[in-house]
Design a protein around this motif. Structure first.
Motif, PDB file in Angstrom:
ATOM      1  N   GLY A  61       0.766  -1.235   0.000  1.00 46.14           N
ATOM      2  CA  GLY A  61       0.000   0.000   0.000  1.00 46.14           C
ATOM      3  C   GLY A  61       0.793   1.280   0.000  1.00 46.14           C
ATOM      4  N   ASN A  62       2.112   1.186   0.111  1.00 47.23           N
ATOM      5  CA  ASN A  62       2.928   2.403   0.192  1.00 47.23           C
ATOM      6  C   ASN A  62       3.363   2.888  -1.187  1.00 47.23           C
ATOM      7  N   ALA A  63       3.737   4.163  -1.262  1.00 47.90           N
ATOM      8  CA  ALA A  63       4.324   4.690  -2.503  1.00 47.90           C
ATOM      9  C   ALA A  63       5.576   3.893  -2.834  1.00 47.90           C
ATOM     10  N   LYS A  64       5.782   3.616  -4.101  1.00 45.85           N
ATOM     11  CA  LYS A  64       6.908   2.774  -4.500  1.00 45.85           C
ATOM     12  C   LYS A  64       8.226   3.552  -4.578  1.00 45.85           C
ATOM     13  N   ILE A  65       8.148   4.830  -4.924  1.00 47.47           N
ATOM     14  CA  ILE A  65       9.358   5.623  -5.113  1.00 47.47           C
ATOM     15  C   ILE A  65       9.279   6.892  -4.273  1.00 47.47           C
ATOM     16  N   ASP A  66      10.332   7.171  -3.553  1.00 50.58           N
ATOM     17  CA  ASP A  66      10.461   8.424  -2.818  1.00 50.58           C
ATOM     18  C   ASP A  66      10.757   9.535  -3.833  1.00 50.58           C
ATOM     19  N   PRO A  67      10.022  10.646  -3.801  1.00 55.25           N
ATOM     20  CA  PRO A  67      10.235  11.714  -4.787  1.00 55.25           C
ATOM     21  C   PRO A  67      11.672  12.200  -4.877  1.00 55.25           C
ATOM     22  N   ARG A  68      12.403  12.177  -3.766  1.00 51.37           N
ATOM     23  CA  ARG A  68      13.776  12.669  -3.797  1.00 51.37           C
ATOM     24  C   ARG A  68      14.708  11.712  -4.544  1.00 51.37           C
ATOM     25  N   ASN A  69      14.215  10.513  -4.872  1.00 57.23           N
ATOM     26  CA  ASN A  69      15.017   9.518  -5.581  1.00 57.23           C
ATOM     27  C   ASN A  69      14.685   9.445  -7.069  1.00 57.23           C
ATOM     28  N   VAL A  70      13.949  10.432  -7.567  1.00 56.71           N
ATOM     29  CA  VAL A  70      13.512  10.436  -8.967  1.00 56.71           C
ATOM     30  C   VAL A  70      14.130  11.606  -9.710  1.00 56.71           C
ATOM     31  N   CYS A  71      14.481  11.366 -10.963  1.00 51.24           N
ATOM     32  CA  CYS A  71      14.888  12.454 -11.851  1.00 51.24           C
ATOM     33  C   CYS A  71      14.312  12.212 -13.234  1.00 51.24           C
ATOM     34  N   ARG A  76       9.769  17.982 -22.411  1.00 55.06           N
ATOM     35  CA  ARG A  76       9.508  19.166 -23.226  1.00 55.06           C
ATOM     36  C   ARG A  76       8.028  19.323 -23.599  1.00 55.06           C
ATOM     37  N   SER A  77       7.164  18.440 -23.101  1.00 55.14           N
ATOM     38  CA  SER A  77       5.733  18.547 -23.362  1.00 55.14           C
ATOM     39  C   SER A  77       4.981  18.057 -22.127  1.00 55.14           C
ATOM     40  N   PHE A  78       4.220  18.954 -21.492  1.00 55.08           N
ATOM     41  CA  PHE A  78       3.545  18.581 -20.256  1.00 55.08           C
ATOM     42  C   PHE A  78       2.410  19.547 -19.970  1.00 55.08           C
ATOM     43  N   GLU A  79       1.550  19.158 -19.046  1.00 54.31           N
ATOM     44  CA  GLU A  79       0.457  20.011 -18.609  1.00 54.31           C
ATOM     45  C   GLU A  79       0.784  20.593 -17.236  1.00 54.31           C
ATOM     46  N   ALA A  80       0.162  21.726 -16.938  1.00 53.21           N
ATOM     47  CA  ALA A  80       0.469  22.448 -15.701  1.00 53.21           C
ATOM     48  C   ALA A  80       0.214  21.608 -14.453  1.00 53.21           C
ATOM     49  N   ALA A  81      -0.855  20.785 -14.462  1.00 56.67           N
ATOM     50  CA  ALA A  81      -1.193  19.992 -13.276  1.00 56.67           C
ATOM     51  C   ALA A  81      -0.100  18.986 -12.950  1.00 56.67           C
ATOM     52  N   GLU A  82       0.514  18.409 -13.973  1.00 56.69           N
ATOM     53  CA  GLU A  82       1.613  17.465 -13.744  1.00 56.69           C
ATOM     54  C   GLU A  82       2.801  18.176 -13.110  1.00 56.69           C
ATOM     55  N   HIS A  83       3.147  19.301 -13.681  1.00 54.28           N
ATOM     56  CA  HIS A  83       4.292  20.060 -13.189  1.00 54.28           C
ATOM     57  C   HIS A  83       4.059  20.513 -11.747  1.00 54.28           C
ATOM     58  N   THR A  84       2.834  20.921 -11.451  1.00 53.26           N
ATOM     59  CA  THR A  84       2.502  21.355 -10.093  1.00 53.26           C
ATOM     60  C   THR A  84       2.716  20.227  -9.093  1.00 53.26           C
ATOM     61  N   LEU A  85       2.256  19.020  -9.432  1.00 52.99           N
ATOM     62  CA  LEU A  85       2.425  17.878  -8.537  1.00 52.99           C
ATOM     63  C   LEU A  85       3.895  17.556  -8.313  1.00 52.99           C
ATOM     64  N   LEU A  86       4.662  17.455  -9.378  1.00 47.78           N
ATOM     65  CA  LEU A  86       6.072  17.087  -9.245  1.00 47.78           C
ATOM     66  C   LEU A  86       6.865  18.169  -8.520  1.00 47.78           C
ATOM     67  N   LYS A  87       6.520  19.420  -8.783  1.00 46.59           N
ATOM     68  CA  LYS A  87       7.203  20.523  -8.095  1.00 46.59           C
ATOM     69  C   LYS A  87       6.896  20.482  -6.601  1.00 46.59           C
ATOM     70  N   LYS A  88       5.642  20.197  -6.258  1.00 46.17           N
ATOM     71  CA  LYS A  88       5.243  20.099  -4.858  1.00 46.17           C
ATOM     72  C   LYS A  88       5.999  18.979  -4.147  1.00 46.17           C
ATOM     73  N   LEU A  89       6.211  17.881  -4.844  1.00 46.41           N
ATOM     74  CA  LEU A  89       6.882  16.727  -4.257  1.00 46.41           C
ATOM     75  C   LEU A  89       8.403  16.881  -4.239  1.00 46.41           C
ATOM     76  N   GLY A  90       8.916  17.850  -4.979  1.00 45.54           N
ATOM     77  CA  GLY A  90      10.361  18.053  -5.017  1.00 45.54           C
ATOM     78  C   GLY A  90      11.100  17.139  -5.968  1.00 45.54           C
ATOM     79  N   VAL A  91      10.413  16.626  -6.974  1.00 45.38           N
ATOM     80  CA  VAL A  91      11.050  15.755  -7.965  1.00 45.38           C
ATOM     81  C   VAL A  91      11.983  16.590  -8.847  1.00 45.38           C
ATOM     82  N   LYS A  92      13.169  16.082  -9.090  1.00 41.53           N
ATOM     83  CA  LYS A  92      14.128  16.783  -9.946  1.00 41.53           C
ATOM     84  C   LYS A  92      13.749  16.588 -11.405  1.00 41.53           C
ATOM     85  N   ILE A  93      13.705  17.683 -12.143  1.00 39.45           N
ATOM     86  CA  ILE A  93      13.361  17.639 -13.569  1.00 39.45           C
ATOM     87  C   ILE A  93      14.459  18.334 -14.361  1.00 39.45           C
TER      88      ILE A  93
END
Length: 206
Positions: A61-71, A76-93
């Motif tokens: 039931g837990n998240a599989k990946i810690d956001p700090r472990n993702v890059c 180059r093509s995305f929607e604002a809602a996706e970017h908002t979520l990843l930015k909130k989680l601190g995912v490196k892009i």
């Protein structure tokens, strides 16, 4: 969408997992933000624990990946809602524009350092639409101005210091109906050979 199963399984085996995600897109929609409702736009969000239970709770039931472990690399093509979520989680892009400015080798070194700081091992997901469609045409969702295939192949040596920690590689989005001359299939075969060679070399040295 197969990435949800791939990396849920690997994480269940190794524990804290880093994930390097090559993609023209963020693949981080949830049912509430997706206009199409297609699961192939949701796998990364699902691995981070956001989305329907049928995707987020595979194996446990837990998240599989810690956001700090993702890059993410090559976006180059995305929607604002996706970017908002990843930015909130601190995912490196690392956007395609960053790679053009800094060079793929420098960006790849940054990415590998980042995903290995807090993880026990890492995996690599390569969506072929991260590449420029002039080089790699056989994909379902091509986006212009992607990574150059030759530069990417040349940069693979940046994986060498980390290959002992490499647990898996997936290559997604290949669509043979668009590969009339077999160009993409041939390149993917060459890519696999180079990646496997790096992994075998790392295993033998340890």
């Amino acid at each position: 969408s197969c990435a949800v199963g791939t990396w849920s399984g690997v994480q269940n085996h190794v524990g804290a997992l880093g994930l390097l995600w090559f993609d023209a897109h963020m693949d981080s929609h949830t049912p509430s933000t997706s206009q199409s409702g297609k699961i192939h736009g949701m796998p990364l969000a699902s691995l981070l624990g956001y989305g329907p239970n049928s995707l987020t709770k595979l194996l446990h039931g837990n998240a599989k990946i810690d956001p700090r472990n993702v890059c993410l690399m090559g976006v180059r093509s995305f929607e604002a809602a996706e970017h908002t979520l990843l930015k909130k989680l601190g995912v490196k892009i690392i956007f395609a524009a960053d790679i053009e400015q800094q060079g793929i080798k420098a960006c790849l070194r940054q990415a590998l350092q980042h995903i290995n700081q807090h993880s026990r091992a890492f995996g690599v997901s390569i969506d072929l639409d991260v590449f420029d469609p002039e080089d790699i045409p056989a994909v379902g969702s091509p986006e212009p101005n992607g990574l150059k295939a030759s530069a990417f192949m040349d940069a693979l040596k940046e994986f060498q210091p980390w290959c002992a920690r490499l647990q898996g590689i997936e290559i997604a989005e290949f669509n043979p109906r668009y590969d009339k001359e077999g160009k993409t299939a041939l390149w993917v075969n060459q890519l696999w050979r180079q990646l496997l060679k790096l992994k075998v070399t790392a295993t033998q040295s340890h």
